[in-house]
Design an enzyme around this catalytic site. Sequence first.
Site, PDB file in Angstrom:
ATOM      1  N   ASN A   1      -6.384  -2.755   1.588  1.00  0.00           N
ATOM      2  CA  ASN A   1      -6.258  -4.214   1.618  1.00  0.00           C
ATOM      3  C   ASN A   1      -7.641  -4.801   1.756  1.00  0.00           C
ATOM      4  O   ASN A   1      -8.419  -4.353   2.592  1.00  0.00           O
ATOM      5  CB  ASN A   1      -5.495  -4.652   2.884  1.00  0.00           C
ATOM      6  CG  ASN A   1      -4.010  -4.648   2.685  1.00  0.00           C
ATOM      7  OD1 ASN A   1      -3.527  -4.672   1.559  1.00  0.00           O
ATOM      8  ND2 ASN A   1      -3.280  -4.630   3.784  1.00  0.00           N
TER       9      ASN A   1
ATOM     10  N   ARG B   1       0.811  -1.223   0.000  1.00  0.00           N
ATOM     11  CA  ARG B   1       0.000   0.000   0.000  1.00  0.00           C
ATOM     12  C   ARG B   1       0.844   1.273   0.000  1.00  0.00           C
ATOM     13  O   ARG B   1       0.581   2.176  -0.789  1.00  0.00           O
ATOM     14  CB  ARG B   1      -0.992  -0.032   1.171  1.00  0.00           C
ATOM     15  CG  ARG B   1      -2.167  -0.984   0.917  1.00  0.00           C
ATOM     16  CD  ARG B   1      -3.088  -1.037   2.098  1.00  0.00           C
ATOM     17  NE  ARG B   1      -2.365  -1.472   3.294  1.00  0.00           N
ATOM     18  CZ  ARG B   1      -2.828  -1.328   4.516  1.00  0.00           C
ATOM     19  NH1 ARG B   1      -3.984  -0.745   4.722  1.00  0.00           N
ATOM     20  NH2 ARG B   1      -2.121  -1.757   5.530  1.00  0.00           N
TER      21      ARG B   1
END
Length: 790
Positions: free
Chosen positions: A43, A25
Site C-alpha cells: 500500500n 493486498r
Amino acid sequence: MNDKKNSLKTYKITVTGIVQGVGFRPFIYRLSQKHKLKGSVTNTTEGVLIYINASDKSTLHSFISDIRTKKPPASFIEEINSEEVPHRDLKRFKIEKSRETKEKFQLISPDIATCSKCIEDLNNKEDNRRYYYPFTNCTNCGPRFTIIKKMPYDRPNTTMHKFTLCQDCSEEFGSPINRRFHAQPNACKKCGPQLILTDKSGKKINTGNPIIRAAEFLNEGMIVAVKSLGGFQIACDATSDSVVSELRKRKKRPVKPFAVMIKNIESIKKYCNLDKKEIESLTSSRAPIVLLRKKPGNNTISRYVSLYNRYEGVMLPYTPVHHLLFNHIDIPLVMTSGNISEEPIAAENREAYDRLGNICDYFLIHNRDIYSRYDDSVIKIFNDKEMIIRRARGYSPYPVKLGKDIGKHIILAVGAHEKNTFCFMIKNYGIVSQHIGDLDDMESLEFLNSTFNNYRRLFNIGRINLVAYDKHPGYASTKFAKKLNLKRKIRVQHHKAHIASVMAENNINDNIIGFAWDGTGYGDDKKIWGSETFITGNGIDYKRVAHLTEKIIPGGAATIKNPYRMAITYMYYLWTGRKKGKEEFKDYIYSIYPFYKKIISELEINTIEKQITTGFNSVETTSMGRFFDAVSSILDLTHSASFEGEAAIHLEMTAASNEKSKYDIKINNIDSEYVIDDLYIFEQVIRDIHDGKDKGMISARFHNTLADVVLNISRAIRETHDINKVALSGGVFQNNYLLDKCFSILKNYNFNVYSNFKVPVNDGGISLGQAYIAALKILSSKKGELKTCV
Ligand code: ZN
Ligand code: ZN
Ligand code: FE
C-alpha cells in the site's frame, strides 16, 4: 538459472481507486499464487503498488485482467497502469509494509455492511470465538471511514489502536490466506471492543447477554439507543402505534418519516413493493435506506412511522449488532438517527446520554470510538438507477468522477446552509462530504468544522487555491468560508450551482436548459429566487430565461415555516385583482375557507395584508417551493411545516396517480424573460375546490400543470436557441411525481433529460455545483488572471 532470470522481465503495476482496507493486498497475493508469479505488493499513499516478474506481456495482461474481474467486492478500481522497469531479482511473492510516498492523494473506502461470511461466524456456535461477537468484521466488511484518524489506513491510525490483538487474531491478521489478513479493525471476544447495556442514567444492566436483553426491551415496547457505525441510532417497535407516537413526542418530530430496519428481504416484501434494483441496493455493501412503495392495505407497520407518505424508508441490518438483535426480533424496528430534530447525530457515549437521555429508555453502547459521524444514507430507485437523497454512510467520501481535471489546483466549496455538504475538488474528483445537516446550531457548525479538518487530513490537502460559496450573506457556510481567509474566492448563485451540479455529474459540456426549482435561494437581484430557468453553454455564464411571477413573501421566515401565510398571500393577490364592494379581506377569507378561522387570526391576516401592500419586513420571491406551500394549505393539507418541504410532500402524497388532466397555463414574455403566471394556475385550483373536486385530483392536476410548464418553456427555448438538453435540479424535484412526469413528458418530445443521481437534487448537491463552476473558471482563465467573483 541465469537464463531463466534473464528471460524474466519486471513490471510495475499501480492500481488506484478504493483499494485500501478492502482486502486488496491479500487478493493480489492469492492471485500471484494462482498465476505462479514472484513479486511484491504494498500500500502506498497513492494506491496499491505491485511488482511482478513475468516472462512475457501476455502473462502480465492475464494477471491484470484477473485483477479487474476478480477484485474484492468492496473495492473499486479507478485505474491500472503497468510499465516495464529495470530487472529485479524477486524470490517469492511478498506483502510489504505500507509506506508513504510524495504524491499523497488517495481514495478512502466508505464503511461496509457486514458480509455473509461474518454473519455465518456470528451464528456459528462451534469452536468459534466470534459466536455472538458484535464487532466481528473482515477485509470484506466492517467500519472504515468512521474510524480512520489519518492515512495510511493501518490499525494504529484508527480508533481500534487501543485494542491489542490477541494471539489468535494476530495470527489471522498476519496470514495472507486468511479472510482477516490485515483487516485493520479485526477483533474477537477476547481482545476487541465490548458491548454493554445501560439504563438512561448510564447504570449498567446486569445481564448474561446485553443483545438478547436489549432485544427483549425492544419487544416490550421500550425505546433503545444503539451505538452503530456512524453514530447512535434510536430503535423501537415499528408496529406499535403507542410506541411510535411516544417516540415522536420525545424526539419532537411530529411528522417527518422514520426509517425502519427490517430483518430480511422476505419480510420487507410483506410491507412494501420491491423490484430487482431495489433489492440490489438494499443488499449492497452500502446498505442504504431505500424509499419503497408501501403495499396497500398492510397495516402491520404503524401508520405513525410515515403517516400519509406513500413510501417507507427501509434498510436491512448492516452491523453485527443489528444482525444479532434481529435473531431475537421478528418485527420491523424504527431505526432513526440519534439526534433531536435536525441536530447532528450523537456519536460519543457521554454525549449520547446528555442528548438522548430524555428520548431513550436504554442504551446499548460499546467502547470503540466513532471518529467520524455518519448518518444512514437515503436513496430511491428512479428510472432503474440509484438516486441519492441523503449521501452519507457507505457512499461518502466516495468521489464523483468528473470529465475535467484541474491539475494541481485544489478547490473547496462550502455548500448551502440547509442540508449542508462541502466538496473538495482534486484533480478530476469531486469529493463531497457526508450530509452535515442544517447549519442552525453550534453542534452542526462544530460537525462541519471537524469534518472539514478530517477531510483535509485524510486527503492530505495542504493549500486550497480557491474557495466557492453561496451568494447568500446570511448562510453559515458563507461565513465559514470567509473565516478561512483564503485569497481567492468565488461567490456562486444558488440556482446556478444546482444546474452546475447536474452538469458536473453528467459531464455535460454543451448548451443546456436548466430548471432550478426549490424553496429559497439568494438571487442575483438580492430577491429570493426559486423557480429559475437558465440557459448556459460553458457552465460559467447563465442567462435567466424564466421564473414565476414575483410576489411578496410577507415576513420571510415566518411564512416559510407557515405555509398558510403563503396561501393567504396568493389569495390576497387574487382578491385585490378583482375586489368589488366593501368586503374586507379577512371576511372574504373566512367566508370562503371557514377552516382558516382555526388557523389564522384576524390580526395576522391584517398584518399579512399590510406587509404585502407596504413591503415591510418582506422580500419579493419567485419561489416554487412557496407555490407548493400555498396550494398545500389552501387544500387544507399542511398549514405549518415541522420540517423543510413538509407541505409540498403532503401535496405530492395526496396526488391521484391516474389523473391525466391539467390546468391551463399562461406564460408571458416580459423583457425577454418568460414569466409564469402562477396566480392563473392558483385561481383554477380554487375553482376546483369550490366545485367540490377531490383533493387527489386537484393535486395531480397541479403537478401535471407544472410538468406542462417545464415542457412549454423547454420547447420555446428549443425553438429560439436550438438546445435539446434539459437539466432538472433543486429540492422541488425531490418530488417523485413531478420528476417522473417531467422526465417522461420531455422524453416524449425528444429532449435529453438530466438530473442529480450521484449527489442529492436538494441543497446537499450545491457544494458539487459550486466547486464545478469554480473549476470551470480556473480552466478557462489564463495563468494569473483568475477573477475573484462570479
Ligand atoms: Zn466480513
Ligand atoms: Zn482476538
Ligand atoms: Fe436549493
